[in-house]
Design an enzyme around this catalytic site. Structure first.
Site, PDB file in Angstrom:
ATOM      1  N   HIS A 124       0.719  -1.286  -0.011  1.00 49.67           N
ATOM      2  CA  HIS A 124      -0.001  -0.054  -0.015  1.00 49.67           C
ATOM      3  C   HIS A 124       0.710   1.349   0.068  1.00 49.67           C
ATOM      4  O   HIS A 124       0.730   2.384   0.697  1.00 49.67           O
ATOM      5  CB  HIS A 124      -0.992  -0.157   1.165  1.00 49.67           C
ATOM      6  CG  HIS A 124      -1.932  -1.005   1.103  1.00 49.67           C
ATOM      7  ND1 HIS A 124      -2.521  -1.362   0.179  1.00 49.67           N
ATOM      8  CD2 HIS A 124      -2.392  -1.833   2.326  1.00 49.67           C
ATOM      9  CE1 HIS A 124      -3.360  -2.505   0.524  1.00 49.67           C
ATOM     10  NE2 HIS A 124      -3.450  -2.688   1.907  1.00 49.67           N
ATOM     11  N   HIS A 198      -9.512   1.466   1.412  1.00 48.21           N
ATOM     12  CA  HIS A 198      -9.247   0.471   2.349  1.00 48.21           C
ATOM     13  C   HIS A 198     -10.167   0.508   3.700  1.00 48.21           C
ATOM     14  O   HIS A 198      -9.611   0.121   4.768  1.00 48.21           O
ATOM     15  CB  HIS A 198      -7.733   0.431   2.635  1.00 48.21           C
ATOM     16  CG  HIS A 198      -7.251  -0.752   3.331  1.00 48.21           C
ATOM     17  ND1 HIS A 198      -7.708  -1.399   4.560  1.00 48.21           N
ATOM     18  CD2 HIS A 198      -6.711  -1.880   2.693  1.00 48.21           C
ATOM     19  CE1 HIS A 198      -6.913  -2.423   4.675  1.00 48.21           C
ATOM     20  NE2 HIS A 198      -6.301  -2.798   3.611  1.00 48.21           N
ATOM     21  N   GLU A 338     -11.521  -4.619  -1.060  1.00 46.35           N
ATOM     22  CA  GLU A 338     -10.682  -3.720  -1.880  1.00 46.35           C
ATOM     23  C   GLU A 338     -10.608  -3.920  -3.377  1.00 46.35           C
ATOM     24  O   GLU A 338      -9.606  -4.875  -3.688  1.00 46.35           O
ATOM     25  CB  GLU A 338      -9.280  -3.723  -1.116  1.00 46.35           C
ATOM     26  CG  GLU A 338      -9.291  -3.614   0.357  1.00 46.35           C
ATOM     27  CD  GLU A 338      -7.706  -4.188   0.776  1.00 46.35           C
ATOM     28  OE1 GLU A 338      -6.759  -3.681   0.262  1.00 46.35           O
ATOM     29  OE2 GLU A 338      -7.650  -5.012   1.641  1.00 46.35           O
TER      30      GLU A 338
END
Length: 374
Positions: A124, A198, A338
């Site tokens: 991420h 998220h 996600e």
């Protein structure tokens, strides 16, 4: 709508607004960063609050079948924790959502090294991603829909990625429980981009004593991407049939979650896998998941234009995260859904490409749509 506005609307002096947006100061971080909050409210009572820090979906209030509102997303009350102990709660993640093997990829013959914040992998954005940046509040508006636009410039080389990227996130809430999130970006040199939200959900309400594992999940995906012990995709597309990863007919999240005879469940400590959606890459958002709580009746549908959906069953929540309302979040207290390109796609030529070039903008549109099952 304010009392004064309703009075004017009743006299015909102005049209009634279906959805409202308001802006406020959320607080200041220890380093002096001033964080703004924007609240979007629909006529049906659904509301969301977004923070400028991380362009984060902070609160998501949704009614149950009796009309009782609950926040269905996990997160922090203390703004400073978003910076000091980030866990991607509701954040905009990028430049690249999910994992990149050893934090390395090659583009046009040039090798790039990203920060490694997940063992040997980059996750991420490598701990220096979009989730820990304070975004500019570009525009907030009420009307038929309520809208909030957040922007930021990601300079060339930020977190190891090539190209200066102009990124924009647009949250739009209507009065029928649909929150659309559009991710747009342009670059001045070839790069890779994979942005998503998220949020970690519990349709019983965050902090519910029973956790989220009784939530019923449906995912229209016949295949998923198996991973190595470091949670990097092997490159294979495996059939879900006959495995704990078959959510096509819908089942409680907890079913098969502790099946230690399945090596993939062992690797993920539960489900932490990307599903190859049957719909593939689409021009308009199509269904990627349905999550419901039978007791409260709350339902969430996730739609996306992207080909993949990472499902994460909160396996690394260990009781050390002090969340909203003083709740200590534990394993299984939330579920992340996600939408995205596949994990480690820059290193797998058979996956849908995450490459973005100058003159060819990146765009991902997803929708969180809440309703009530009677």
């Amino acid at each position: 709508m304010s009392t004064a506005a309703m009075a004017l609307a009743a006299t015909g002096a102005l049209p009634a607004l279906a959805a409202e947006a308001s802006q406020d100061t959320a607080g200041t971080l220890d380093d002096g960063t001033k964080v703004t909050s924007v609240t979007l409210t629909g006529a049906d009572g659904v509301s969301v609050t977004i923070l400028s820090f991380g362009a984060t979906l902070w609160k998501f209030m949704a009614p149950d079948r009796d009309g009782e509102l609950a926040d269905i997303t996990l997160g922090y009350d203390d703004l400073q924790l978003f910076k000091d102990k980030p866990n991607f709660w509701g954040a905009t993640v990028g430049r690249y959502a999910n994992r990149i093997d050893h934090g390395r990829f090659t583009l046009d013959g040039t090798a790039y090294q990203l920060p490694q914040n997940d063992g040997e992998n980059s996750l991420h954005g490598g701990g220096k991603g979009f989730d820990v940046q304070n975004w500019k509040v570009e525009k907030v508006s009420s009307g038929k829909v309520a809208r909030a636009i957040f922007t930021r410039t990601s300079p060339d080389g930020e977190a190891g990625y090539p190209g200066t990227v102009q990124a924009r996130v647009t949250y739009t809430l209507d009065d029928h429980g649909s929150l659309q999130i559009a991710f747009d970006a342009t670059t001045d040199k070839p790069t890779v981009i994979n942005m998503t939200n998220h949020a970690i959900f519990n349709m019983a309400g965050e902090g519910a004593p029973q956790g989220a594992m009784g939530n019923v999940l449906t995912v229209p995906a016949s295949h998923y991407t198996p991973v190595s012990e470091t949670l990097i995709p092997t490159g294979e597309l495996a059939a879900v049939e006959g495995t704990p990863f078959d959510f096509r007919a819908g089942k409680a999240m907890e079913e098969g979650l502790r099946d230690g005879t399945d090596q993939q469940i062992v690797y993920g400590r539960g489900v932490d896998h990307n599903f190859a959606l049957d719909k593939g890459l689409t021009k308009t958002p199509e269904l990627a998941a349905r999550l419901s709580d039978p007791e409260s009746g709350r339902v969430l549908e996730v739609l996306t234009t992207e080909p993949g959906l990472q499902v994460y069953s909160g396996n690394f929540l260990d009781g050390t995260f002090l969340g909203k309302h003083g709740h200590l979040y534990r394993m299984g207290d939330g579920i992340a859904l996600e939408p995205q390109k596949f994990p480690d796609a820059p290193n797998h030529s058979n996956f849908v490409s995450a490459r973005v070039d100058p003159g060819t903008p990146y765009r991902h549109v997803m929708v969180y749509r809440v309703s009530v099952e009677r």
